[in-house]
Design a protein around this motif. Structure first.
Motif, mmCIF file in Angstrom:
data_model
loop_
_atom_site.group_PDB
_atom_site.id
_atom_site.type_symbol
_atom_site.label_atom_id
_atom_site.label_comp_id
_atom_site.label_asym_id
_atom_site.label_seq_id
_atom_site.Cartn_x
_atom_site.Cartn_y
_atom_site.Cartn_z
ATOM 1 N N CYS A 37 0.852 -1.182 0.000
ATOM 2 C CA CYS A 37 0.000 0.000 0.000
ATOM 3 C C CYS A 37 0.890 1.234 0.000
ATOM 4 O O CYS A 37 1.746 1.396 0.879
ATOM 5 N N LEU A 38 0.690 2.107 -0.977
ATOM 6 C CA LEU A 38 1.496 3.311 -1.100
ATOM 7 C C LEU A 38 1.126 4.316 -0.014
ATOM 8 O O LEU A 38 -0.014 4.789 0.051
ATOM 9 N N ASN A 39 2.091 4.579 0.873
ATOM 10 C CA ASN A 39 1.962 5.600 1.923
ATOM 11 C C ASN A 39 0.767 5.412 2.843
ATOM 12 O O ASN A 39 0.162 6.386 3.291
ATOM 13 N N GLY A 40 0.407 4.167 3.142
ATOM 14 C CA GLY A 40 -0.710 3.968 4.051
ATOM 15 C C GLY A 40 -0.759 2.567 4.617
ATOM 16 O O GLY A 40 0.036 1.716 4.268
ATOM 17 N N GLN A 41 -1.717 2.357 5.505
ATOM 18 C CA GLN A 41 -1.991 1.070 6.136
ATOM 19 C C GLN A 41 -0.758 0.508 6.836
ATOM 20 O O GLN A 41 -0.181 -0.484 6.432
ATOM 21 N N GLY A 42 -0.368 1.173 7.904
ATOM 22 C CA GLY A 42 0.767 0.714 8.688
ATOM 23 C C GLY A 42 1.920 1.687 8.621
ATOM 24 O O GLY A 42 1.853 2.725 7.969
ATOM 25 N N GLY A 43 2.996 1.339 9.300
ATOM 26 C CA GLY A 43 4.169 2.195 9.343
ATOM 27 C C GLY A 43 5.317 1.621 8.541
ATOM 28 O O GLY A 43 5.240 0.524 8.003
ATOM 29 N N ARG A 44 6.365 2.384 8.472
ATOM 30 C CA ARG A 44 7.601 1.934 7.852
ATOM 31 C C ARG A 44 8.677 1.982 8.908
ATOM 32 O O ARG A 44 8.502 2.527 9.978
ATOM 33 N N GLY A 45 9.813 1.406 8.595
ATOM 34 C CA GLY A 45 10.837 1.297 9.620
ATOM 35 C C GLY A 45 12.206 1.733 9.191
ATOM 36 O O GLY A 45 12.369 2.621 8.387
ATOM 37 N N HIS A 46 13.170 1.069 9.729
ATOM 38 C CA HIS A 46 14.615 1.213 9.606
ATOM 39 C C HIS A 46 15.106 2.203 10.632
ATOM 40 O O HIS A 46 15.073 3.411 10.423
ATOM 41 N N GLY A 47 15.525 1.647 11.728
ATOM 42 C CA GLY A 47 15.991 2.450 12.840
ATOM 43 C C GLY A 47 17.355 3.072 12.645
ATOM 44 O O GLY A 47 17.869 3.721 13.532
ATOM 45 N N GLY A 48 17.978 2.882 11.494
ATOM 46 C CA GLY A 48 19.278 3.478 11.259
ATOM 47 C C GLY A 48 20.440 2.580 11.607
ATOM 48 O O GLY A 48 21.588 2.932 11.354
ATOM 49 N N HIS A 49 20.171 1.428 12.181
ATOM 50 C CA HIS A 49 21.228 0.471 12.508
ATOM 51 C C HIS A 49 21.278 -0.587 11.406
ATOM 52 O O HIS A 49 20.255 -1.031 10.915
ATOM 53 N N ARG A 50 22.457 -1.009 11.043
ATOM 54 C CA ARG A 50 22.613 -2.004 9.983
ATOM 55 C C ARG A 50 22.132 -3.380 10.439
ATOM 56 O O ARG A 50 21.422 -4.057 9.732
ATOM 57 N N ALA A 51 22.530 -3.813 11.620
ATOM 58 C CA ALA A 51 22.218 -5.162 12.100
ATOM 59 C C ALA A 51 20.827 -5.224 12.709
ATOM 60 O O ALA A 51 20.389 -4.294 13.383
ATOM 61 N N THR A 52 20.133 -6.340 12.475
ATOM 62 C CA THR A 52 18.824 -6.540 13.085
ATOM 63 C C THR A 52 18.913 -7.357 14.365
ATOM 64 O O THR A 52 17.977 -7.367 15.158
ATOM 65 N N PHE A 53 20.014 -8.063 14.572
ATOM 66 C CA PHE A 53 20.279 -8.836 15.791
ATOM 67 C C PHE A 53 21.695 -8.514 16.256
ATOM 68 O O PHE A 53 22.483 -7.940 15.519
#
Length: 133
Positions: free
Chosen positions: A52-68
């Motif tokens: 969905c373009l620009n809707g229905q929920g949020g987007r992410g990426h906290g700026g950190h490369r690693a997810t774990f």
């Protein structure tokens, strides 16, 4: 309630970029709606994800490369996280590297008995690609 299927909906900033990213991952564009498209779907096997373009929920990426691991910020990862179950995590990893997909966590045997890796969509959504062992 007896659920027959579930279809996640991802908030995306660019429909074509998202279709292209999923095609690199090995999924296919199933459909789109609107001119220009503001909603659509991608699929692989029996699975489908709506975009969905620009809707229905949020987007992410906290700026950190690693997810774990020690260099991550799980609380800062505000995009959708989903698990995709596959037959061969390492083959998917090789494919992702060949396609230039952002691999945020390499294939790792986790203590919960899953070999998994993470890839990040351009809008910060994280896909945990795994196989139990």
């Amino acid at each position: 309630m007896y659920a027959k299927a579930i279809t996640p909906i991802l908030n995306v900033s660019d429909m074509q970029q998202s279709f292209d990213w999923f095609e690199k991952l090995g999924w296919k564009k199933c459909w789109d709606w609107g001119e220009p498209a503001t909603f659509g779907g991608v699929g692989s096997g029996e699975c489908e994800i709506f975009l969905c373009l620009n809707g229905q929920g949020g987007r992410g990426h906290g700026g950190h490369r690693a997810t774990f691991g020690p260099d991550c910020d799980e609380a800062g990862e505000t995009g959708v996280w989903m698990s995709i179950w596959v037959d061969d995590v390492d083959a998917v990893h090789r494919h992702c590297l060949e396609q230039g997909i952002d691999v945020a966590w390499p294939p790792t045997d986790m203590p919960w008995r899953v070999r998994e890796m993470h890839v990040r969509h351009p809008d910060g959504h994280v896909f945990r690609i795994g196989r139990g062992f």
